[in-house]
Enzyme design. Sequence first.
Site, PDB file in Angstrom:
ATOM      1  N   GLU A 137       0.919   3.894   1.941  1.00  0.00           N
ATOM      2  CA  GLU A 137       1.452   4.367   3.217  1.00  0.00           C
ATOM      3  C   GLU A 137       2.725   3.616   3.612  1.00  0.00           C
ATOM      4  O   GLU A 137       3.704   4.221   4.050  1.00  0.00           O
ATOM      5  CB  GLU A 137       0.393   4.209   4.321  1.00  0.00           C
ATOM      6  CG  GLU A 137      -0.874   5.009   4.083  1.00  0.00           C
ATOM      7  CD  GLU A 137      -1.938   4.225   3.326  1.00  0.00           C
ATOM      8  OE1 GLU A 137      -3.131   4.487   3.530  1.00  0.00           O
ATOM      9  OE2 GLU A 137      -1.563   3.342   2.511  1.00  0.00           O
TER      10      GLU A 137
ATOM     11  N   SER B 213     -12.819   2.314 -41.616  1.00  0.00           N
ATOM     12  CA  SER B 213     -12.636   3.221 -40.478  1.00  0.00           C
ATOM     13  C   SER B 213     -11.170   3.488 -40.159  1.00  0.00           C
ATOM     14  O   SER B 213     -10.880   4.287 -39.273  1.00  0.00           O
ATOM     15  CB  SER B 213     -13.317   2.642 -39.230  1.00  0.00           C
ATOM     16  OG  SER B 213     -12.735   1.401 -38.877  1.00  0.00           O
TER      17      SER B 213
ATOM     18  N   ARG C  37      -0.099  -0.782 -26.630  1.00  0.00           N
ATOM     19  CA  ARG C  37       1.065  -0.912 -27.502  1.00  0.00           C
ATOM     20  C   ARG C  37       1.909   0.359 -27.460  1.00  0.00           C
ATOM     21  O   ARG C  37       2.288   0.916 -28.485  1.00  0.00           O
ATOM     22  CB  ARG C  37       0.612  -1.215 -28.936  1.00  0.00           C
ATOM     23  CG  ARG C  37      -0.091  -2.558 -29.045  1.00  0.00           C
ATOM     24  CD  ARG C  37      -0.319  -3.028 -30.459  1.00  0.00           C
ATOM     25  NE  ARG C  37      -1.260  -2.215 -31.208  1.00  0.00           N
ATOM     26  CZ  ARG C  37      -2.583  -2.340 -31.114  1.00  0.00           C
ATOM     27  NH1 ARG C  37      -3.106  -3.235 -30.286  1.00  0.00           N
ATOM     28  NH2 ARG C  37      -3.381  -1.582 -31.827  1.00  0.00           N
TER      29      ARG C  37
ATOM     30  N   HIS D 171       0.828  -1.199   0.000  1.00  0.00           N
ATOM     31  CA  HIS D 171       0.000   0.000   0.000  1.00  0.00           C
ATOM     32  C   HIS D 171       0.868   1.257   0.000  1.00  0.00           C
ATOM     33  O   HIS D 171       2.059   1.224   0.312  1.00  0.00           O
ATOM     34  CB  HIS D 171      -0.917   0.008   1.226  1.00  0.00           C
ATOM     35  CG  HIS D 171      -1.982  -1.045   1.164  1.00  0.00           C
ATOM     36  ND1 HIS D 171      -2.939  -1.176   2.138  1.00  0.00           N
ATOM     37  CD2 HIS D 171      -2.243  -2.017   0.253  1.00  0.00           C
ATOM     38  CE1 HIS D 171      -3.745  -2.180   1.837  1.00  0.00           C
ATOM     39  NE2 HIS D 171      -3.339  -2.712   0.694  1.00  0.00           N
TER      40      HIS D 171
ATOM     41  N   TRP E  47      -7.734   5.129 -41.047  1.00  0.00           N
ATOM     42  CA  TRP E  47      -7.873   5.588 -39.670  1.00  0.00           C
ATOM     43  C   TRP E  47      -8.597   6.918 -39.674  1.00  0.00           C
ATOM     44  O   TRP E  47      -8.239   7.820 -40.427  1.00  0.00           O
ATOM     45  CB  TRP E  47      -6.516   5.745 -38.996  1.00  0.00           C
ATOM     46  CG  TRP E  47      -5.771   4.467 -38.816  1.00  0.00           C
ATOM     47  CD1 TRP E  47      -4.760   3.996 -39.558  1.00  0.00           C
ATOM     48  CD2 TRP E  47      -5.987   3.488 -37.786  1.00  0.00           C
ATOM     49  NE1 TRP E  47      -4.302   2.795 -39.070  1.00  0.00           N
ATOM     50  CE2 TRP E  47      -5.046   2.467 -37.974  1.00  0.00           C
ATOM     51  CE3 TRP E  47      -6.891   3.404 -36.733  1.00  0.00           C
ATOM     52  CZ2 TRP E  47      -4.993   1.352 -37.140  1.00  0.00           C
ATOM     53  CZ3 TRP E  47      -6.815   2.298 -35.913  1.00  0.00           C
ATOM     54  CH2 TRP E  47      -5.879   1.299 -36.116  1.00  0.00           C
TER      55      TRP E  47
ATOM     56  N   THR F 119     -18.106  -5.850 -32.780  1.00  0.00           N
ATOM     57  CA  THR F 119     -16.812  -5.166 -32.906  1.00  0.00           C
ATOM     58  C   THR F 119     -15.672  -6.176 -32.970  1.00  0.00           C
ATOM     59  O   THR F 119     -14.730  -6.032 -33.752  1.00  0.00           O
ATOM     60  CB  THR F 119     -16.598  -4.209 -31.722  1.00  0.00           C
ATOM     61  OG1 THR F 119     -17.566  -3.163 -31.799  1.00  0.00           O
ATOM     62  CG2 THR F 119     -15.209  -3.599 -31.749  1.00  0.00           C
TER      63      THR F 119
ATOM     64  N   ASP G 297     -13.572  -5.894 -36.397  1.00  0.00           N
ATOM     65  CA  ASP G 297     -12.270  -5.233 -36.248  1.00  0.00           C
ATOM     66  C   ASP G 297     -11.132  -6.173 -35.854  1.00  0.00           C
ATOM     67  O   ASP G 297      -9.966  -5.815 -36.007  1.00  0.00           O
ATOM     68  CB  ASP G 297     -12.365  -4.119 -35.193  1.00  0.00           C
ATOM     69  CG  ASP G 297     -13.290  -2.991 -35.617  1.00  0.00           C
ATOM     70  OD1 ASP G 297     -13.600  -2.908 -36.831  1.00  0.00           O
ATOM     71  OD2 ASP G 297     -13.703  -2.207 -34.755  1.00  0.00           O
TER      72      ASP G 297
ATOM     73  N   CYS H 123      -2.516  -0.428   7.569  1.00  0.00           N
ATOM     74  CA  CYS H 123      -1.650   0.740   7.377  1.00  0.00           C
ATOM     75  C   CYS H 123      -1.703   1.664   8.582  1.00  0.00           C
ATOM     76  O   CYS H 123      -0.744   2.393   8.862  1.00  0.00           O
ATOM     77  CB  CYS H 123      -2.055   1.493   6.116  1.00  0.00           C
ATOM     78  SG  CYS H 123      -1.634   0.609   4.598  1.00  0.00           S
TER      79      CYS H 123
END
Length: 371
Positions: A57, A173, A212, A55, A175, A201, A205, A89
């Site tokens: 802290e 589409s 990346r 964490h 780009w 989709t 696609d 913590c």
Amino acid sequence: MATAISEDRLWMMAALALARRGLGQVSPNPAVGCVIVAEGRALGRGWTQPGGRPHAETEALRRAGPAAHGATAYISLEPCSHHGKTPPCTDALIESGIKRCVISCEDPDPRVSGRGIAALRQAGIDVEVGLCADDARELNRGFFLNKLTGRPLVSLKLATSLDGRIALASGESKWITGEAARARAHLLRASHDAILVGAGTALVDNPRLDVRLPGLEVRSPVRVVMDRRLRLPPEHDLVAQARRRPTLLFTSARHDDGALASYREAGVEIAACTAAETDDRFPETVLKGLAERGLTRILLEGGAETATAFLKAGLVDRLEWFRAPLLIGADGLPGTGTLELDSLVQAPVFRREALEPLGEDLLERYRREAA
């Protein structure tokens, strides 16, 4: 005349900036930042580490060492006070000997929710709560939604022409937006726990749904596909690469084990939903399932059908709208479908928070107005 920013506020802003580093990497935990300060100097900085531990802290205290004794701790969220996979913590803060603790807001987790603050005060530490609280709650909106409503934050990402089209009538589409905007979209992915798309989709696609950007590839989120009719073929890249990156498929429970076997063998996690769960409540069912898996921040990159389903259900919290300076026309494919509104009063309303130029394109960022 500009108003001077107090020293406390400056240090809390620093803690919030540290907390943002963890977004998309720390679920099911919140992204927290902490700064240990004495005599105007930062002695130790910390933020929630990947996977949610250590964490913030304990990281800040480790860096500060013995110098933390008598110092002030600035923390973007109430420190935990319960024993989980790591000690509380609050215990670490008390044992360090800090004199003062400035906390932005309470933790909504019922295991904490004021108990951390009470423990610090009982130990004689001067505790102040509420500085930059709105900013802190907004930063961890997904965590708050998960704890308070049982669903994660949903950010809808759109990349359109000026007239709201995502493709030509032919489907072309690539780009619409330029290289800078596409790089920014990958950075957006890196700050979310999961990317969600619909089957349409995924089929059209064949997206990789990863990050990346050099050095950030490890921050690629969980991949989630909504496919009640099981249209995604087992040879699809999202299935074939499932052992390399966590992939979750929400589909109908009517598909037998034989139909699902090849997906499971490839490493895909199957969430089989009943008929009632895959009707108009499919978005709610999916979000509930993601919240139960500890995910708090979802980036919705599906097509118009999926985007519309979440908008109609009132489940889009933020818009991340990349807009390119071109017009496609009414015959192009729209970014959203019909919302079936009878009046403007029913229209979902968003408040613009930022405009970010990206080469010739523009990123417009919006937050959903409360109902």
